[in-house]
Write an enzyme that holds these catalytic residues in place. Sequence first.
Site, PDB file in Angstrom:
ATOM      1  CE  LYS A 148      99.561 -57.165  14.150  1.00  0.00           C
ATOM      2  NZ  LYS A 148      99.030 -55.825  14.464  1.00  0.00           N
ATOM      3  CB  ALA A 208      86.816 -57.327  11.203  1.00  0.00           C
ATOM      4  N   GLY A 240      93.380 -58.781  12.935  1.00  0.00           N
ATOM      5  CA  GLY A 240      94.003 -58.917  14.243  1.00  0.00           C
ATOM      6  C   GLY A 240      94.135 -57.611  15.001  1.00  0.00           C
ATOM      7  N   GLY A 299      99.555 -43.259  14.075  1.00  0.00           N
ATOM      8  CA  GLY A 299     100.006 -44.568  14.515  1.00  0.00           C
ATOM      9  C   GLY A 299     101.370 -44.579  15.178  1.00  0.00           C
TER      10      GLY A 299
END
Length: 289
Positions: free
Chosen positions: A73, A133, A135, A250
């Site tokens: 990413k 922390a 992408g 998700g």
Amino acid sequence: MSKQVDFLPAITGSFAQPASENPTVAMIEAAYRHHGLHFRYVNCEVAPEELKAAVAGAKAMGWKGFNCSIPHKVAVVQHLDGLGESAQLIGAVNTIVNRNGLWIGENTDGKGFVQALKEVVDPAGKKVTLFGAGGAARAVAVELALAGAANITIVNRNESRGKEVVDLLNDNIGATAVYQCWTDKYSIEPDTEIVINATSIGLFPHTGDRLNINFETVLPRMVVADGIHNPPKTHLLQTAAAKGCRTVDGLQMLVNQGVIGVKYWTGVDVDPAVMHQALKKVLNIKEND
């Protein structure tokens, strides 16, 4: 005269490693079929050292665009012609769009996540603890800040990366963000209102992996969200639900970002219910799960 048949669909897809666990192909192709779009979506296993060649290949074959997932990413940015506004701010990309021969990186991770979160709780004015922390975490953090989260604690093992996200939020959006080191079992502060896992911990096939946190500090009044879509009911969410927490998985995030991605590629607003149902089918999720 027989009708001429077009045997050349527009191609989209995904570059990731690992790629076999990613069910995005099922929901995107379901949307293409449902809306009669002459498009296909190809899931590709791409190692980091092959990313440059993979992007060049997509360009050479005239793809309409593609998704980038773990671990590409951030790395993919150097192979593109430009970035959309949110991707520029986030510094990471998950959706690439061919716009008149220019390859532009966009980011739908955070938008999809916050949209799913808002179905349970509005982050405006809330105190958030965010694990990760990378992408995806950067994207979620930025969108949370833009949505008005009052305070965001970034918990990460890599200090420089964690502080980089904190500085991004404080300097560019005016959010109140702090960094917490994640070397030991982490205890969530009791006044936290929203807890988010934006790491890959627990992602298939490593479904037995657990976040290194003190689960006794997960309190019933907290909303707990996990960006992992496979499996949708992670250890974190199962534990939180057993404690009486409201949870966000998700799957809906994946659907939301997929809807945005397809719009970028085709110009069509697709039905999210079709995509959600396709995901439930391939992941063998029952309606009451």
